[in-house]
Design a protein around this motif. Structure first.
Motif, mmCIF file in Angstrom:
data_model
loop_
_atom_site.group_PDB
_atom_site.id
_atom_site.type_symbol
_atom_site.label_atom_id
_atom_site.label_comp_id
_atom_site.label_asym_id
_atom_site.label_seq_id
_atom_site.Cartn_x
_atom_site.Cartn_y
_atom_site.Cartn_z
ATOM 1 N N SER A 128 -2.992 -14.179 -1.355
ATOM 2 C CA SER A 128 -3.916 -13.163 -1.836
ATOM 3 C C SER A 128 -3.705 -12.912 -3.331
ATOM 4 N N ASP A 171 -2.365 -13.282 3.449
ATOM 5 C CA ASP A 171 -1.745 -12.427 2.437
ATOM 6 C C ASP A 171 -0.860 -13.206 1.477
ATOM 7 N N GLY A 187 -5.703 -2.870 -4.981
ATOM 8 C CA GLY A 187 -6.294 -3.597 -3.846
ATOM 9 C C GLY A 187 -5.895 -5.060 -3.864
ATOM 10 N N ALA A 188 -6.582 -5.832 -3.036
ATOM 11 C CA ALA A 188 -6.283 -7.270 -2.921
ATOM 12 C C ALA A 188 -7.559 -8.044 -2.659
ATOM 13 N N THR A 196 -7.992 -4.624 -15.875
ATOM 14 C CA THR A 196 -7.575 -5.020 -14.526
ATOM 15 C C THR A 196 -6.452 -6.035 -14.663
ATOM 16 N N TYR A 203 -3.580 -9.795 -5.836
ATOM 17 C CA TYR A 203 -3.454 -8.340 -5.881
ATOM 18 C C TYR A 203 -3.898 -7.851 -7.262
ATOM 19 N N SER A 243 0.841 -1.212 0.000
ATOM 20 C CA SER A 243 0.000 0.000 0.000
ATOM 21 C C SER A 243 0.865 1.247 0.000
ATOM 22 N N ILE A 278 -2.009 -3.394 2.837
ATOM 23 C CA ILE A 278 -1.778 -4.579 2.009
ATOM 24 C C ILE A 278 -0.295 -4.905 2.065
ATOM 25 N N ILE A 290 -6.353 3.505 -3.135
ATOM 26 C CA ILE A 290 -5.358 2.516 -2.707
ATOM 27 C C ILE A 290 -5.798 1.930 -1.372
ATOM 28 N N ALA A 291 -5.996 0.621 -1.351
ATOM 29 C CA ALA A 291 -6.432 -0.063 -0.128
ATOM 30 C C ALA A 291 -5.352 0.020 0.941
ATOM 31 N N GLU A 292 -5.787 0.029 2.197
ATOM 32 C CA GLU A 292 -4.864 0.158 3.327
ATOM 33 C C GLU A 292 -4.289 -1.204 3.730
ATOM 34 N N GLU A 294 -7.222 2.076 -9.299
ATOM 35 C CA GLU A 294 -7.419 1.416 -8.001
ATOM 36 C C GLU A 294 -6.361 0.329 -7.803
#
Length: 538
Positions: A469, A466, A457-458, A533, A471, A395, A422, A418-420, A455
């Motif tokens: 995950s 994680d 994220g995950a 994406t 991404y 992130s 990650i 941006i996701a927090e 964007e």
């Protein structure tokens, strides 16, 4: 008349007693009689004590089969009270199906005590008061007294022994039918006392041929030790541990060597005493395969060493080539670009519009060539760079890259989401290159839209951590046709014309190399003019 006779008898008795007193013989007679009575009482007490303390049931019956005497163990074994048995026929202690035969055997035994005793060759069972039956063993002895003939029967409950015998029989059946070879070796002299058919077949012997043979004849001698020494070493380990597993090199009767896996443990056998139970599984084929694998691994290791040396040599050549590209090719390009710029600046008034256009094209081509060389060098470095795995805050990296992109064109209206928090495990420097390329592409392919959204994220499928995950980087820009998705990650592959979007076609190839080095994969989904994406795992 009768009265006169009784009087005469009494007179004679009194005269006899008076004579005994006068002669001194009465007192010793009375004393002897008293001693005999005391001795009989002591003998009775001793007999009763022995009878009641006996561990087995004891039943004494007369010649007619009537029970005269029993001990406490009889009451306990059969569940009757003493008074319920005394005077009853002894056959009441047997199941009904045995009573007639028992009565005949009893009568024969009383008339001829040398006849085989009851129970010697006849399976008998006792019957308790509650009707339950149990196996018994009977020993008989006959006594002839002044009061008649008496038979003493000692009755033993053999339930536990029968269970043990049945268990041993079942174990013997199981051992005989086992797929593994089983043998019993006496702890006393290390000789074989039993071998099941599988064991005999495994070692190439006929049925019963191994019995009594020393166990060392089965061990294959080594260059350093005889078969006796090998066997002694195995037994020494067993005596220290009680049980152990070995891979043993054996020899068959005909001299053929083979390998077996033996699980050996100590066992108290009711017939053979202390023995070692050895369960053998033939592992010759497994050992052969293991040896082949070992040889193949050695060959593979040698090939890897040779290949590594070749790769190291190739890397050195690539490094030399990279230096040559960066120095020997870049320098002439810089000269071409520089002199083209001088011509445009210093001799602008001597050039017509077409000449100026030509020089602009030369400069653009040289700059594009320089960028291409730089991208190729970067791809080479990505492929060869040493990885340092650590926890990486993706992130934070994404926010840094987004800020740098916004500084290049602050007038653009682009929303970065941006996701927090990650994080991932990987090489921070290489993962930054991934985000620079993916976010840079999103920035580039949204440039023709007045407003854009990018964007990062995950996804966490099935609650994965994680480390598993997925991404992603998503944009709402130019997108692409999914029919060409498999070409996107090739070197120099481009889905858009250079005049429409600048680039060399090496960025996504670098991304794929980095993701592959992290043990993950990368793929893309998109639709023309509806964005794209890019997904990746690590």
């Amino acid at each position: 008349m009768a009265s006169t006779q009784r009087s005469l008898s009494n007179c004679r008795l009194m005269m006899a007693i008076r004579m005994m007193k006068d002669t001194g013989t009465l007192r010793p007679m009375l004393k002897a009689k008293r001693q005999r009575r005391q001795k009989k009482t002591q003998d009775d007490i001793r007999f009763r004590g022995l009878l009641e303390s006996a561990p087995d049931a004891i039943v004494i019956f007369n010649g007619e089969g009537d029970i005269e005497l029993i001990n406490a163990q009889t009451e306990k074994l059969f569940g009757y009270k003493r008074e319920e048995l005394l005077g009853r026929k002894v056959e009441m202690l047997l199941p009904g199906r045995f009573r007639k035969a028992h009565s005949r055997h009893r009568k024969k035994y009383v008339s001829n005590p040398h006849v085989q005793p009851i129970g010697f060759s006849l399976e008998l069972a006792g019957r308790r008061k509650d009707g339950s039956e149990f196996p018994i063993e009977i020993s008989l002895s006959l006594m002839e007294t002044a009061d008649g003939v008496f038979v003493t029967s000692i009755i033993r409950d053999v339930t536990e022994r029968k269970h043990a015998e049945e268990t041993l029989r079942l174990q013997s059946v199981i051992v005989r039918k086992m797929a593994e070879g089983v043998c019993l070796v006496s702890d006393r002299d290390a000789r074989i006392v039993y071998a099941n058919p599988k064991f005999e077949s495994m070692f190439g012997y006929e049925a019963g041929e191994l019995i009594g043979k020393p166990v060392h004849i089965l061990n294959y001698p080594t260059p350093a030790n005889s078969s006796e020494t090998v066997a002694a070493e195995i037994i020494d380990v067993l005596k220290k541990k009680g049980e152990a597993s070995f891979e043993i090199h054996n020899v068959k009767k005909d001299g053929t060597p083979f390998w077996s896996r033996a699980n050996i443990s100590r066992f108290e056998h009711p017939q053979f005493g202390t023995v070692w139970v050895a369960v053998h599984e033939d592992i010759t084929e497994r050992k052969r395969i293991e040896e082949q694998i070992r040889i193949l691994n050695e060959e593979l290791e040698q090939r890897v060493q040779r290949r590594t040396a070749q790769l190291e040599a190739a890397n050195k050549e690539l490094e030399a080539f990279s230096y040559s590209v960066s120095h020997d090719l870049s320098a002439p390009l810089r000269s071409i670009d520089g002199f083209s710029q001088i011509l445009l600046e210093d001799y602008c008034d001597q050039l017509d519009d077409q000449g100026k256009d030509y020089l602009q094209r030369v400069r653009a081509a040289t700059q594009r060539m320089a960028q291409l060389i730089n991208d190729m060098l970067n791809l080479s470095r990505v492929t060869r760079a040493e990885m340092r795995r650590e926890s990486v805050d993706l992130s934070t990296l994404a926010r840094i890259v987004a800020a740098e992109l916004q500084q290049t064109a602050p007038e653009r209206r682009v929303e970065f989401v941006i996701a927090e928090s990650i994080t991932a495990i990987g090489d921070a420097r290489l993962l930054r290159v991934v985000l620079e390329n993916l976010l840079g592409n999103a920035w580039k392919f949204t440039s023709k839209h007045p407003g854009a959204r990018i964007e990062f994220g995950a996804l966490h499928p099935n609650g994965a951590s994680d480390g598993h995950s997925i991404y992603f980087v998503r944009d709402d820009g130019a997108g692409f046709d999914m029919a060409f998705a498999d070409k996107m990650f090739g070197v120099f592959q481009r889905l858009h014309d250079a005049s429409e979007f600048e680039g060399t076609g090496i960025g996504l190839a670098s991304v794929q190399h980095i993701i592959n080095r992290h043990g993950g994969r990368v793929w893309a989904e998109g639709e023309v003019e509806r964005g794209a994406t890019f997904y990746f795992t690590l």
